[in-house]
Design a protein around this motif. Structure first.
Motif, mmCIF file in Angstrom:
data_model
loop_
_atom_site.group_PDB
_atom_site.id
_atom_site.type_symbol
_atom_site.label_atom_id
_atom_site.label_comp_id
_atom_site.label_asym_id
_atom_site.label_seq_id
_atom_site.Cartn_x
_atom_site.Cartn_y
_atom_site.Cartn_z
ATOM 1 N N ASN A 26 8.351 11.393 -8.533
ATOM 2 C CA ASN A 26 9.662 10.810 -9.016
ATOM 3 C C ASN A 26 9.780 9.364 -8.620
ATOM 4 O O ASN A 26 8.956 8.871 -8.076
ATOM 5 C CB ASN A 26 10.843 11.740 -8.107
ATOM 6 C CG ASN A 26 10.749 11.417 -6.707
ATOM 7 O OD1 ASN A 26 10.408 10.469 -6.188
ATOM 8 N ND2 ASN A 26 11.226 12.631 -6.062
ATOM 9 N N GLN B 177 1.684 5.562 -1.132
ATOM 10 C CA GLN B 177 1.158 6.641 -1.198
ATOM 11 C C GLN B 177 2.117 7.840 -1.569
ATOM 12 O O GLN B 177 3.317 7.445 -1.483
ATOM 13 C CB GLN B 177 0.417 7.180 -0.173
ATOM 14 C CG GLN B 177 1.166 7.556 1.299
ATOM 15 C CD GLN B 177 0.517 7.821 2.427
ATOM 16 O OE1 GLN B 177 -0.808 8.155 2.383
ATOM 17 N NE2 GLN B 177 1.122 8.163 3.217
ATOM 18 N N PHE B 178 1.486 8.917 -2.066
ATOM 19 C CA PHE B 178 2.657 10.032 -2.165
ATOM 20 C C PHE B 178 2.882 10.804 -1.062
ATOM 21 O O PHE B 178 2.256 10.929 -0.208
ATOM 22 C CB PHE B 178 2.024 11.084 -3.044
ATOM 23 C CG PHE B 178 1.946 10.508 -4.460
ATOM 24 C CD1 PHE B 178 2.976 10.276 -5.440
ATOM 25 C CD2 PHE B 178 0.364 10.582 -5.200
ATOM 26 C CE1 PHE B 178 2.501 9.900 -6.637
ATOM 27 C CE2 PHE B 178 0.291 10.076 -6.562
ATOM 28 C CZ PHE B 178 1.524 9.821 -7.184
ATOM 29 N N VAL B 179 4.163 11.235 -0.907
ATOM 30 C CA VAL B 179 4.975 11.902 0.096
ATOM 31 C C VAL B 179 5.765 12.873 -0.475
ATOM 32 O O VAL B 179 6.049 12.941 -1.710
ATOM 33 C CB VAL B 179 5.838 10.824 0.909
ATOM 34 C CG1 VAL B 179 5.078 9.791 1.765
ATOM 35 C CG2 VAL B 179 6.869 10.338 0.187
ATOM 36 N N SER C 203 -1.609 11.874 3.129
ATOM 37 C CA SER C 203 -1.230 11.807 1.746
ATOM 38 C C SER C 203 -0.983 13.234 1.374
ATOM 39 O O SER C 203 -1.711 14.166 1.603
ATOM 40 C CB SER C 203 -2.118 11.319 0.734
ATOM 41 O OG SER C 203 -1.954 11.526 -0.662
ATOM 42 N N MET C 204 0.365 13.460 0.572
ATOM 43 C CA MET C 204 0.655 14.780 0.183
ATOM 44 C C MET C 204 -0.307 15.430 -0.831
ATOM 45 O O MET C 204 -0.554 16.493 -0.998
ATOM 46 C CB MET C 204 1.920 14.366 -0.573
ATOM 47 C CG MET C 204 2.816 15.667 -0.929
ATOM 48 S SD MET C 204 2.969 16.903 0.071
ATOM 49 C CE MET C 204 4.166 16.077 1.376
ATOM 50 N N LEU D 189 3.247 2.547 -10.851
ATOM 51 C CA LEU D 189 2.592 2.924 -9.738
ATOM 52 C C LEU D 189 2.049 4.282 -9.485
ATOM 53 O O LEU D 189 0.935 4.511 -9.108
ATOM 54 C CB LEU D 189 3.240 2.695 -8.061
ATOM 55 C CG LEU D 189 3.442 1.062 -8.025
ATOM 56 C CD1 LEU D 189 4.557 0.991 -6.907
ATOM 57 C CD2 LEU D 189 2.047 0.806 -7.638
ATOM 58 N N ALA D 190 2.870 5.356 -10.029
ATOM 59 C CA ALA D 190 2.516 6.862 -9.921
ATOM 60 C C ALA D 190 1.364 6.947 -10.889
ATOM 61 O O ALA D 190 0.555 7.457 -10.670
ATOM 62 C CB ALA D 190 3.575 7.835 -10.343
ATOM 63 N N VAL E 211 6.891 14.876 -6.330
ATOM 64 C CA VAL E 211 6.603 14.112 -5.233
ATOM 65 C C VAL E 211 7.165 12.753 -5.169
ATOM 66 O O VAL E 211 7.484 12.491 -6.398
ATOM 67 C CB VAL E 211 4.971 13.803 -4.927
ATOM 68 C CG1 VAL E 211 4.343 15.248 -4.663
ATOM 69 C CG2 VAL E 211 4.210 13.651 -6.228
ATOM 70 N N ALA E 212 7.286 12.117 -4.265
ATOM 71 C CA ALA E 212 7.949 10.739 -3.991
ATOM 72 C C ALA E 212 6.542 9.876 -3.649
ATOM 73 O O ALA E 212 5.675 10.185 -3.203
ATOM 74 C CB ALA E 212 8.806 10.520 -3.264
ATOM 75 N N LEU E 213 6.999 8.613 -4.039
ATOM 76 C CA LEU E 213 6.031 7.507 -3.574
ATOM 77 C C LEU E 213 6.775 6.598 -2.411
ATOM 78 O O LEU E 213 7.738 6.161 -2.679
ATOM 79 C CB LEU E 213 5.788 6.422 -4.824
ATOM 80 C CG LEU E 213 4.632 6.899 -5.661
ATOM 81 C CD1 LEU E 213 4.894 5.940 -6.975
ATOM 82 C CD2 LEU E 213 3.328 6.831 -5.249
ATOM 83 N N ARG E 214 5.851 6.168 -1.503
ATOM 84 C CA ARG E 214 6.532 5.283 -0.621
ATOM 85 C C ARG E 214 5.476 4.434 0.068
ATOM 86 O O ARG E 214 4.319 4.786 -0.082
ATOM 87 C CB ARG E 214 7.026 6.460 0.700
ATOM 88 C CG ARG E 214 8.558 6.841 0.436
ATOM 89 C CD ARG E 214 9.598 5.979 0.146
ATOM 90 N NE ARG E 214 10.873 6.901 -0.108
ATOM 91 C CZ ARG E 214 11.415 7.290 -1.334
ATOM 92 N NH1 ARG E 214 10.297 6.944 -2.350
ATOM 93 N NH2 ARG E 214 12.203 7.840 -1.422
ATOM 94 N N ARG E 215 5.853 3.375 0.735
ATOM 95 C CA ARG E 215 5.044 2.672 1.520
ATOM 96 C C ARG E 215 4.192 3.441 2.679
ATOM 97 O O ARG E 215 4.743 4.357 3.355
ATOM 98 C CB ARG E 215 5.799 1.539 2.101
ATOM 99 C CG ARG E 215 5.922 0.499 1.363
ATOM 100 C CD ARG E 215 6.965 -0.566 2.280
ATOM 101 N NE ARG E 215 7.132 -1.664 1.516
ATOM 102 C CZ ARG E 215 7.933 -2.610 1.787
ATOM 103 N NH1 ARG E 215 8.955 -2.511 2.672
ATOM 104 N NH2 ARG E 215 8.051 -3.889 1.065
ATOM 105 N N VAL E 216 3.007 3.283 2.877
ATOM 106 C CA VAL E 216 2.127 3.873 3.925
ATOM 107 C C VAL E 216 2.740 3.280 5.315
ATOM 108 O O VAL E 216 2.893 1.890 5.270
ATOM 109 C CB VAL E 216 0.401 3.500 3.744
ATOM 110 C CG1 VAL E 216 -0.074 3.907 5.181
ATOM 111 C CG2 VAL E 216 -0.115 4.268 2.605
ATOM 112 N N ILE F 147 0.850 -1.259 -0.144
ATOM 113 C CA ILE F 147 0.118 -0.023 0.003
ATOM 114 C C ILE F 147 0.920 1.292 0.023
ATOM 115 O O ILE F 147 1.685 1.441 0.943
ATOM 116 C CB ILE F 147 -0.882 0.084 1.172
ATOM 117 C CG1 ILE F 147 -1.743 -1.321 1.405
ATOM 118 C CG2 ILE F 147 -1.889 1.092 1.135
ATOM 119 C CD1 ILE F 147 -2.616 -1.345 2.485
#
Lengths: 66, 265
Positions: free
Chosen positions: B78, A61-63, B63-64, B94-95, B50-55, A59
């Motif tokens: 990115n 999300q954007f950070v 969320s950003m 994924l983005a 913005v970046a994508l990371r695991r929740v 899972i």
């Protein structure tokens, strides 16, 4: 039932759907993107999909990032 | 602004889309989302990364996306964190699945110490992503030969680094970026290492089409003021480039007349 959630072992009852898991985790489906066993899930189709023993769910999300 | 026929309203065009601002900003490392929003606003930027990371399942953060008006800013995800082409391609997909337009800032940085981009894996990922219909903006070493390969692969910009990410050291790769600008047929965006508005201005004076900054804005007590300072630096540099800088000389050339002195000849 055991499955991998974001790289860590996670327990849930058999028959749990991805939609109910998100609700349990209090995550809004429109703000996350999901990958099950390295396959990206279509947001319109995964809610009723049941998790299986050994599944690997990510899972994401954007950070903030540069 | 109109200055002797030179307009600051000249637009930046990337992949057929026009932007009035030549400053892109990153959204990482700000002390708060409010500080980030203030910096974005003051910078006048129209493209934000913005970046994508695991929740974090145990402690889910917002969320950003809640803090970025996507009608106003083009969201440029990115692939940071990717160590090879395969990981970068996975993040890009994924983005797009998250609902983003197919724009991707490609980053492949296997070395965590200097975070330098891997030229081989970056090119490999660019080739795959271009074929999949992405507009690829590759973060890259300031290597003019690699720049040509990336352009041939179909990337929509080139994003050479000024200095390693987050170092605020300025245009350490100046001479190589000059060659990239001279050869490029797509916009050149200087990314990484720019720590002061003067660095951004210098890049623009050289003819860079845009710059991207993050740490310089996040790493200050007043991100909004720094955002505006960078906006002005970018505008100053662009205007100077369009005006045309005077040539450098080895000896003095008087600015005042060399006649009519109050002395006996």
């Amino acid at each position: 039932m055991n499955f991998q959630l974001n790289g860590q072992s996670h327990q849930t009852v058999a028959g749990t759907t991805i939609g109910s898991l998100l609700a349990e985790l209090q995550l809004q489906p429109e703000r996350v993107v999901l990958e099950l066993n390295q396959v990206i899930l279509n947001a319109n189709e995964y809610r009723e999909q049941q998790l299986k023993e050994g599944d690997k769910l990510e899972i994401i999300q954007f950070v903030g990032g540069g | 602004m109109q200055t002797e026929g030179i307009t600051l309203m000249d637009t930046l065009e990337i992949a057929g889309r026009r932007f009035n601002s030549r400053l892109m900003v990153g959204t990482g490392k700000f002390s708060s989302n409010m500080a980030m929003q203030a910096a974005m606003e003051a910078s006048g930027s129209e493209i934000v990364t913005v970046a994508l990371r695991r929740v974090d399942i145990n402690n889910p953060a917002d969320s950003m996306l809640q803090y970025i008006d996507t009608d106003r800013y083009l969201l440029l995800p990115n692939t940071s964190g990717a160590r090879d082409a395969e990981e970068a391609v996975r993040l890009a997909r994924l983005a797009r699945a998250a609902g983003c337009e197919p724009w991707i800032k490609l980053e492949v940085t296997p070395d965590p110490y200097y975070l330098l981009p891997d030229p081989v894996e970056t090119l490999k990922a660019a080739e795959i992503l271009v074929k999949e219909g992405f507009n690829v903006l590759p973060y890259m070493p300031a290597d003019p030969v690699l720049a040509r390969h990336l352009e041939e692969a179909g990337t929509v910009t080139l994003m050479p680094l000024g200095a390693p990410i987050g170092t605020n050291r300025g245009l350490r790769t100046r001479d190589l970026i000059n060659i990239i600008i001279e050869q490029a047929n797509v916009p050149v965006v200087v990314d990484a290492g720019l720590g002061a508005p003067s660095h951004a201005s210098e890049a623009m004076e050289m003819g860079a089409d845009a710059v991207l900054v993050n740490t310089a804005l996040a790493d200050t007590a007043n991100p909004a003021a720094m955002g505006e300072a960078f906006k002005l630096g970018v505008q100053a540099g662009r205007l100077a480039y369009l005006a045309g800088l005077g040539p450098q000389r080895g000896t003095a050339q008087a600015s005042s007349p060399l006649t009519g002195f109050l002395r006996e000849e």
